[in-house]
Scaffold this active site. Structure first.
Site, PDB file in Angstrom:
ATOM      1  N   SER A   5      -1.113   2.070   4.617  1.00  0.00           N
ATOM      2  CA  SER A   5      -0.676   0.727   4.999  1.00  0.00           C
ATOM      3  C   SER A   5      -1.870  -0.207   5.023  1.00  0.00           C
ATOM      4  O   SER A   5      -2.018  -1.015   5.939  1.00  0.00           O
ATOM      5  CB  SER A   5       0.023   0.753   6.345  1.00  0.00           C
ATOM      6  N   CYS A  15       0.883  -1.160   0.000  1.00  0.00           N
ATOM      7  CA  CYS A  15       0.000   0.000   0.000  1.00  0.00           C
ATOM      8  C   CYS A  15       0.922   1.212   0.000  1.00  0.00           C
ATOM      9  O   CYS A  15       1.509   1.527   1.030  1.00  0.00           O
ATOM     10  CB  CYS A  15      -0.905   0.008   1.223  1.00  0.00           C
TER      11      CYS A  15
END
Lengths: 207, 95, 109
Positions: free
Chosen positions: A116, A112
């Site tokens: 995250s 990502c």
């Protein structure tokens, strides 16, 4: 507070420490105020912490082992990851799960870059490195070099598909079942599936 | 609810736009060309939700597959490597 | 680090960076509590804040704080800012409560 980027804050306070960190104090104060205002209760908070502790990569590994041993489940998992996991009794909350399958010649890995995002319901909270600047920056641009740093060297003939988890989907890698595991039970198979295999920075190995 | 404008297999380009504020389109994808891999569904607009608004109207969300060599002309892996990125419809243009 | 206008500090895909250090740590109780707080606040039955607001707040911390703070420090900083913006808590009650919490912890009350 002049820390270098990617410094890992441990926040270990020894018994009897007298200083409370600024952000810990903020957390305690905000939680107390919200509880007093009736937004949620102290019990809600405790239950949520317990639920988080119960979420571990063992859940994801159980899903993978089932997919390896039950072709109908695997088909359902690839079609609708969330529904298939719920059919095993796993609480998925608001997660929209996409399962990406490794096959001979295709390897998948997840990142990502913007924050995250991570399939927490199946793997628990992400490890620090997943949230780090080096992984998030480099995994989309030089993923083969990053995988090599994890000890995974892919042959050039393998197609590498990186998934940048930028929006509402969460990704789980379905690794290939290692050769030589036909005699293993579902439980023994699950034990081969590490968290890193389901992020795509490792592959399972036969025992 | 918006009907999805793109279907899997269509080639699209990510709009070039560099406004401040919250967006979920990574910088490295802007102006790049990819192929729609799937429609993920219809989702509230994060660029509105981020400011406390309703996120309506909802938007189609796609997974778009980009060749690494399209994203990074100096990519050092192999020509068949890809990155899939989730993108909301208003960031995509037909080619 | 980059000076490209229109690129947020969090939007780091493709930037040069060093080797990935395989770090991890067991989350401390206060970190788990920040996580729990967020889950409770975004829960559909409450919907006090959204994940998108959390992210917008984190992205707005600025380049220095973004890299200096740990993950859950960024979270609680952003959650708190949004709760103040929305009038769920006031800045004044927060300031007073943080002092009270510290005093209790440090055994000065």
């Amino acid at each position: 507070m002049a820390e270098p980027p990617d410094h890992n804050h441990d926040h270990h306070h020894p018994e009897g420490a007298v200083r409370l960190d600024y952000y810990e104090a903020m957390q305690l104060a905000v939680a107390e105020l919200l509880i007093e205002k009736g937004i949620f209760s102290a019990d809600d908070m405790r239950r949520e912490v317990e639920a988080m502790q119960a979420r571990t990569p063992a859940k994801g590994a159980a899903v993978v082992a089932r997919a390896w041993t039950d072709p109908a489940f695997k088909a359902a998992l690839l079609k609708n990851g969330t529904a298939a996991c719920e059919s095993l009794g796993i609480e998925m909350g608001p997660t929209h799960l996409v399962v990406v399958e490794n096959t001979p010649g295709v390897h998948n890995a997840v990142v990502c870059t913007l924050c995250s995002c991570y399939p927490r319901m199946l793997l628990g909270p992400p490890p620090d490195w997943y949230k780090s600047r080096p992984y998030r920056s480099r995994m989309v641009r030089e993923p083969r070099a990053v995988l090599a740093e994890f000890g995974l060297r892919l042959p050039d003939s393998t197609v590498l598909r990186v998934h940048d988890s930028t929006a509402d989907m969460r990704y789980l890698v379905l690794p290939e079942r290692p050769a030589g595991t036909t005699s293993l039970s579902e439980g023994a198979l699950a034990a081969l599936v590490t968290r890193d295999c389901m992020i795509g920075v490792a592959v399972p190995k036969a025992p | 609810m918006t009907a999805a404008r793109f279907t899997p297999g269509m080639t699209v380009r990510v709009r070039r736009a560099f406004q401040p504020g919250h967006v979920r389109t990574p910088y490295y994808a802007r102006g790049k060309r990819g192929v729609v891999e799937r429609l993920c569904g219809i989702f509230a607009n994060p660029e509105e939700l981020a400011y406390g608004r309703s996120g309506e109207p909802k938007l189609p969300l796609y997974r778009v597959r980009f060749a690494q060599q399209e994203l990074w002309p100096d990519y050092r892996g192999t020509a068949h490597d890809t990155v899939d990125i989730e993108l909301y419809e208003h960031w995509l243009e037909p080619i | 680090m980059t000076n490209e206008p229109g690129r947020g500090v969090h939007d780091m895909g493709g930037l040069p960076a060093g080797p990935v250090k395989p770090n991890e740590h067991d989350y401390a109780m206060w970190e788990r509590q920040v996580d729990a707080l967020m889950v409770l606040l975004i829960n559909k039955s409450r919907r006090v804040i959204t994940v998108d607001e959390l992210r917008r707040g984190i992205e707005g911390l600025g380049a220095g704080a973004y890299d200096r703070l740990s993950y859950y420090e960024r979270w609680i900083a952003s959650i708190t800012q949004i709760l103040i913006e929305k009038g769920v808590i006031t800045n004044d009650e927060l300031g007073r409560r943080m002092e009270a919490v510290k005093a209790r912890f440090e055994g000065t009350t």
